[in-house]
Write an enzyme that holds these catalytic residues in place. Sequence first.
Site, mmCIF file in Angstrom:
data_model
loop_
_atom_site.group_PDB
_atom_site.id
_atom_site.type_symbol
_atom_site.label_atom_id
_atom_site.label_comp_id
_atom_site.label_asym_id
_atom_site.label_seq_id
_atom_site.Cartn_x
_atom_site.Cartn_y
_atom_site.Cartn_z
ATOM 1 N N SER A 33 0.825 -1.215 0.000
ATOM 2 C CA SER A 33 0.000 0.000 0.000
ATOM 3 C C SER A 33 0.855 1.258 0.000
ATOM 4 O O SER A 33 1.728 1.429 0.848
ATOM 5 C CB SER A 33 -0.855 0.062 1.269
ATOM 6 O OG SER A 33 -1.750 -0.992 1.306
ATOM 7 N N HIS A 64 -3.788 0.449 -4.876
ATOM 8 C CA HIS A 64 -3.198 -0.778 -5.413
ATOM 9 C C HIS A 64 -3.532 -0.842 -6.904
ATOM 10 O O HIS A 64 -4.698 -0.985 -7.263
ATOM 11 C CB HIS A 64 -3.782 -2.009 -4.723
ATOM 12 C CG HIS A 64 -3.371 -2.148 -3.287
ATOM 13 N ND1 HIS A 64 -2.288 -2.879 -2.894
ATOM 14 C CD2 HIS A 64 -3.883 -1.625 -2.158
ATOM 15 C CE1 HIS A 64 -2.163 -2.813 -1.582
ATOM 16 N NE2 HIS A 64 -3.125 -2.056 -1.114
ATOM 17 N N HIS A 86 -5.688 -9.180 -1.464
ATOM 18 C CA HIS A 86 -5.709 -9.427 -0.025
ATOM 19 C C HIS A 86 -6.828 -10.392 0.362
ATOM 20 O O HIS A 86 -7.870 -10.448 -0.290
ATOM 21 C CB HIS A 86 -5.950 -8.107 0.727
ATOM 22 C CG HIS A 86 -4.920 -7.056 0.471
ATOM 23 N ND1 HIS A 86 -4.957 -6.244 -0.637
ATOM 24 C CD2 HIS A 86 -3.821 -6.707 1.171
ATOM 25 C CE1 HIS A 86 -3.917 -5.425 -0.602
ATOM 26 N NE2 HIS A 86 -3.215 -5.675 0.473
ATOM 27 N N TYR A 88 -8.760 -9.974 2.830
ATOM 28 C CA TYR A 88 -9.962 -9.235 3.262
ATOM 29 C C TYR A 88 -10.852 -8.817 2.086
ATOM 30 O O TYR A 88 -12.002 -8.436 2.278
ATOM 31 C CB TYR A 88 -9.603 -8.005 4.118
ATOM 32 C CG TYR A 88 -8.744 -6.956 3.443
ATOM 33 C CD1 TYR A 88 -9.257 -6.119 2.463
ATOM 34 C CD2 TYR A 88 -7.417 -6.814 3.787
ATOM 35 C CE1 TYR A 88 -8.467 -5.170 1.838
ATOM 36 C CE2 TYR A 88 -6.620 -5.860 3.183
ATOM 37 C CZ TYR A 88 -7.142 -5.046 2.200
ATOM 38 O OH TYR A 88 -6.359 -4.111 1.587
ATOM 39 N N GLU A 89 -10.315 -8.888 0.862
ATOM 40 C CA GLU A 89 -11.140 -8.557 -0.310
ATOM 41 C C GLU A 89 -12.101 -9.695 -0.642
ATOM 42 O O GLU A 89 -12.958 -9.538 -1.518
ATOM 43 C CB GLU A 89 -10.244 -8.272 -1.510
ATOM 44 C CG GLU A 89 -9.403 -7.011 -1.344
ATOM 45 C CD GLU A 89 -8.404 -6.857 -2.468
ATOM 46 O OE1 GLU A 89 -8.800 -6.405 -3.555
ATOM 47 O OE2 GLU A 89 -7.222 -7.202 -2.264
ATOM 48 N N ALA A 116 2.586 -2.152 4.196
ATOM 49 C CA ALA A 116 2.320 -1.091 5.171
ATOM 50 C C ALA A 116 1.871 -1.779 6.452
ATOM 51 O O ALA A 116 1.121 -2.755 6.401
ATOM 52 C CB ALA A 116 1.212 -0.185 4.656
ATOM 53 N N MET A 217 -2.101 -6.651 7.119
ATOM 54 C CA MET A 217 -3.112 -7.539 6.532
ATOM 55 C C MET A 217 -2.626 -8.269 5.278
ATOM 56 O O MET A 217 -3.423 -8.591 4.402
ATOM 57 C CB MET A 217 -4.360 -6.724 6.200
ATOM 58 C CG MET A 217 -4.949 -5.971 7.387
ATOM 59 S SD MET A 217 -6.317 -4.913 6.881
ATOM 60 C CE MET A 217 -6.559 -3.931 8.370
ATOM 61 N N SER A 218 -1.332 -8.508 5.190
ATOM 62 C CA SER A 218 -0.818 -9.168 3.970
ATOM 63 C C SER A 218 0.435 -9.965 4.299
ATOM 64 O O SER A 218 0.697 -10.313 5.442
ATOM 65 C CB SER A 218 -0.503 -8.116 2.905
ATOM 66 O OG SER A 218 0.609 -7.341 3.293
ATOM 67 N N ASN A 241 1.527 3.870 10.657
ATOM 68 C CA ASN A 241 0.715 4.428 11.749
ATOM 69 C C ASN A 241 1.114 3.733 13.037
ATOM 70 O O ASN A 241 1.639 2.616 13.011
ATOM 71 C CB ASN A 241 -0.784 4.209 11.475
ATOM 72 C CG ASN A 241 -1.121 2.750 11.270
ATOM 73 O OD1 ASN A 241 -0.824 2.174 10.231
ATOM 74 N ND2 ASN A 241 -1.713 2.144 12.263
ATOM 75 N N HIS A 255 -7.146 4.497 6.184
ATOM 76 C CA HIS A 255 -6.390 4.036 5.014
ATOM 77 C C HIS A 255 -5.644 5.215 4.379
ATOM 78 O O HIS A 255 -4.532 5.058 3.881
ATOM 79 C CB HIS A 255 -7.356 3.385 4.018
ATOM 80 C CG HIS A 255 -6.673 2.723 2.845
ATOM 81 N ND1 HIS A 255 -5.677 1.777 2.988
ATOM 82 C CD2 HIS A 255 -6.840 2.885 1.508
ATOM 83 C CE1 HIS A 255 -5.271 1.380 1.787
ATOM 84 N NE2 HIS A 255 -5.944 2.038 0.867
HETATM 85 N N1 HPA Z 1 -3.308 -2.636 11.253
HETATM 86 C C1 HPA Z 1 -3.442 -3.542 10.270
HETATM 87 N N2 HPA Z 1 -2.989 -3.344 9.050
HETATM 88 C C2 HPA Z 1 -2.377 -2.185 8.788
HETATM 89 C C3 HPA Z 1 -2.201 -1.201 9.759
HETATM 90 C C4 HPA Z 1 -2.706 -1.445 11.067
HETATM 91 O O1 HPA Z 1 -2.593 -0.605 11.987
HETATM 92 N N3 HPA Z 1 -1.536 -0.167 9.179
HETATM 93 C C5 HPA Z 1 -1.308 -0.535 7.890
HETATM 94 N N4 HPA Z 1 -1.810 -1.756 7.645
#
Ligand code: HPA
Length: 282
Positions: A33, A64, A86, A88-89, A116, A217-218, A241, A255
């Site tokens: 990302s 993406h 991903h 989650y998609e 990320a 998440m990847s 973050n 996001h």
């Molecule tokens: N949590 C999960 N996935 C992420 C995060 C997060 O804080 N930041 C970027 N991808």
Amino acid sequence: MNDLTASQPIDEAIAEIKRRSAVRPTVGIVLGSGLSELADEVPGADIIPTGEIPHWPGSTVHGHKGRLVLGRLENRDVLLLQGRSHYYEGFNMQQITFPVRVMHRLGIGTYVVTNAAGGLNPDFAVGDLMVIKDHINMPGLAGENPLRGPNDDAVGPRFPDMTHAYDPALRRLAQRVAAEAGFSLREGIYCFVGGPSYETPAELRLLKVAGGDAVGMSTVPEVIVACHSGMRVLGISSITNQAHLEPDEHAVVSHEEVLEAGKLIIPRLKALIHGVLSAMDS
Ligand code: HPA
């Protein structure tokens, strides 16, 4: 649904890639990302939208792009993937790891994966880069593993060892490159969660006591498939973050924040990728 671990879909995807590019990559680099623009470093590359490759799962997420970029970088034939799919998609584990199986069969021996991630380690700051030394596969511990199902012994063993999933020599090389370029590179444990909801404070505390330094998440399903097939893996997380382990009404994750922080990291990530590619063994 097709069995995406079978030879036929993999060979069909490879036939299309070979029809569209004469590049025969030995290194695959997945851009996470906000990190897509790294592909601009490959001049005159062959570009293949992933939607035009048979069986390739589509990416539906903003930030993406969904393209394969094949060309030369630091005197090596490389394949960059902009925009992974991903879990989650709604894709299953076989679908999200199909690109890894294709890369392996294409002859790629080194898999460089970026993502990320949220920082769990309180010493980490937004904008840090972290080389992954180990992972915790939360869905995997509950049974969602990309190797579940019949095993192809020609690709790898039924019960692959994951002790050195993240190649120690590549990790050391990444540290050396960062030191020479004058920036610090964190090292830590990446926790994979299914998403798409971000973690609650209680979930984040669970991951932290389990030893996690970053959460995302990847990556982990891909690394398991890469490691199973004998590829060397280098994993780099960009800390986009800070994870908030205590409820704080002002602290939210978005996001957009993740994509913005990705931009800050790009110059260092570029330096790292260039340095590693130019110095690593074939
Ligand atoms: N949590 C999960 N996935 C992420 C995060 C997060 O804080 N930041 C970027 N991808």
